[in-house]
Scaffold this motif. Structure first.
Motif, mmCIF file in Angstrom:
data_model
loop_
_atom_site.group_PDB
_atom_site.id
_atom_site.type_symbol
_atom_site.label_atom_id
_atom_site.label_comp_id
_atom_site.label_asym_id
_atom_site.label_seq_id
_atom_site.Cartn_x
_atom_site.Cartn_y
_atom_site.Cartn_z
ATOM 1 N N SER A 1 0.817 -1.212 0.000
ATOM 2 C CA SER A 1 0.000 0.000 0.000
ATOM 3 C C SER A 1 0.844 1.252 0.000
ATOM 4 O O SER A 1 0.500 2.254 -0.620
ATOM 5 C CB SER A 1 -0.955 -0.020 1.193
ATOM 6 O OG SER A 1 -0.194 -0.043 2.398
ATOM 7 N N ILE B 1 -6.426 -2.812 -2.299
ATOM 8 C CA ILE B 1 -5.194 -3.613 -2.208
ATOM 9 C C ILE B 1 -5.307 -4.632 -1.095
ATOM 10 O O ILE B 1 -4.858 -5.778 -1.215
ATOM 11 C CB ILE B 1 -3.984 -2.689 -1.998
ATOM 12 C CG1 ILE B 1 -3.771 -1.813 -3.243
ATOM 13 C CG2 ILE B 1 -2.730 -3.488 -1.691
ATOM 14 C CD1 ILE B 1 -2.715 -0.756 -3.062
ATOM 15 N N THR C 1 -4.992 -8.567 -1.791
ATOM 16 C CA THR C 1 -3.933 -9.351 -1.118
ATOM 17 C C THR C 1 -4.520 -10.503 -0.329
ATOM 18 O O THR C 1 -4.015 -11.628 -0.333
ATOM 19 C CB THR C 1 -3.110 -8.443 -0.193
ATOM 20 O OG1 THR C 1 -2.608 -7.347 -0.948
ATOM 21 C CG2 THR C 1 -1.962 -9.212 0.430
#
Length: 386
Positions: free
Chosen positions: A7, A22, A26
């Motif tokens: 990030s 994100i 992830t």
């Protein structure tokens, strides 16, 4: 930690929406990796299935999952060997036996459906047998009683015989042994295959041709008083061709001088010793069994007992199988369990012979006597035709 690094490098800290995206991405990636490890690579979380330790391939029903598995080299190889579906391993109790190294042998890894097919073919062969060239032949003689011998011997459970006369070794030899084999009934290894064609005995090429098929073939010859045989032969021909000359005209070149016409087939067949000498050039005398046509009528069980001995069969056909048909003048088989009628030979058998002058009969007896004596000496048996 991975989340913070990604990030901070990809987007500025102020962008909260990007950070959340994100984070979700992830987390999803990590979860996918974890599932893949559990399903395919982990030996602790999910024990390996028996029979697939090397690759860990399992049966899956989803079309998408099948495509995913086939991308892996090991699963593609396994799939190519075992068909479109990846085989699900059996339980430990039902798993195939393994060799000392712990791996299945090639035979144990064969496809089950192929094994079942092979087993089915084997069972079919055991039940119905195969078509084989004959072990024994009834080679003669015409109007001696060959049909009776064939019909009587074929009730033995260890004998299978062709009903019609193939005429392979005299008329159809150019068609080849495969054609001949195709005419035979299916037999088990323990059974004897037979056929009968009476004209073989007088066909000069037949002994050599049969010997080229097998030198161990057993031969059966049904002989009968040659004078009676000739009259029976003529009677049969007369029933088909009523306009033929009389028996006396055909049998003699010059009756007043007693000169017999040996070119007439009905006369020549009865000169048994001449034909036998041809056969003995290719077969041992012990391979030839002679059946008495006369005793076949008076003692069918006795004659068939000797035939069974010659063929190496257990004596199953006995007196209980026969009865004498006074109308026909010869024995018939008693009613079998599978039929409501007794089995007698056809209408063409047992015809009343044409009447022949006794002087003609005596002349023919004189003609055949020296041939008969030599025949008795050769086979070691007196048939008492004189």
């Amino acid at each position: 930690m991975a989340y913070r690094v990604l990030s901070s490098r990809i987007v500025p800290p102020s962008n909260k929406l990007s950070r959340r995206f994100i984070f979700v991405f992830t987390l999803s990636l990590s979860f996918t990796y974890l599932c893949y490890s559990v399903l395919f690579c982990s030996g602790t979380v999910m024990p390996r299935l028996h029979g697939f330790e090397e690759h860990g391939c399992v049966r899956v029903e989803s079309a998408g999952a099948k495509k995913l598995l086939q991308k892996a080299p090991f699963c593609a190889a396994e799939s190519a060997q075992s068909g479109p579906d990846v085989a699900l391993p059996r339980s430990e109790a039902a798993s195939p036996a393994r060799n000392q190294s712990g791996r299945r042998t090639a035979a144990q890894s064969a496809r089950p459906d192929a094994a079942r097919s092979k087993a089915g073919n084997s069972t079919s062969a055991q039940r119905y047998g195969n078509k084989k060239l004959p072990n024994a032949l009834i080679v003669g003689v015409k109007k001696g009683g060959t049909r009776a011998v064939l019909e009587f011997i074929r009730i033995h459970p260890d004998v299978r015989a062709v009903g019609t006369e193939p005429h392979f070794f005299d008329r159809n030899y150019d068609k080849g042994l495969d054609w001949y084999r195709g005419l035979m009934p299916r037999t088990l290894d323990s059974q004897i295959t037979m056929e009968k064609t009476p004209s073989y005995f007088v066909t000069r090429e037949a002994p050599r041709r049969i010997a080229s098929m097998s030198h161990e073939t057993k031969l059966i010859v049904v002989v009968r008083n040659p004078v009676t045989r000739a009259i029976s032969d003529y009677t049969q021909t007369l029933s088909k061709k009523p306009d033929i000359p009389s028996f006396e005209e055909l049998a003699f070149k010059n009756r007043s001088q007693g000169v017999v016409d040996t070119s007439w087939n009905a006369i020549r067949i009865g000169m048994y010793i001449l034909h036998l000498e041809n056969w003995l050039q290719y077969f041992r005398l012990s391979q030839i069994h002679f059946v008495s046509g006369e005793r076949l009528i008076t003692d069918p069980a006795g004659e068939l007992g000797r035939v069974q001995d010659f063929l190496g069969l257990k004596r199953i056909i006995t007196d209980k199988h026969f009865y004498f048909n006074r109308t026909k003048g010869f024995p018939c088989l008693k009613k079998p369990e599978s039929s409501s009628l007794p089995r007698c030979l056809g209408k063409s058998k047992g015809r009343t012979h044409v009447q022949i002058d006794q002087e003609v009969i005596e002349q023919l007896r004189d003609f055949y006597r020296p041939f008969n004596v030599k025949f008795y000496e050769m086979v070691g048996h007196d048939f008492r035709w004189d």
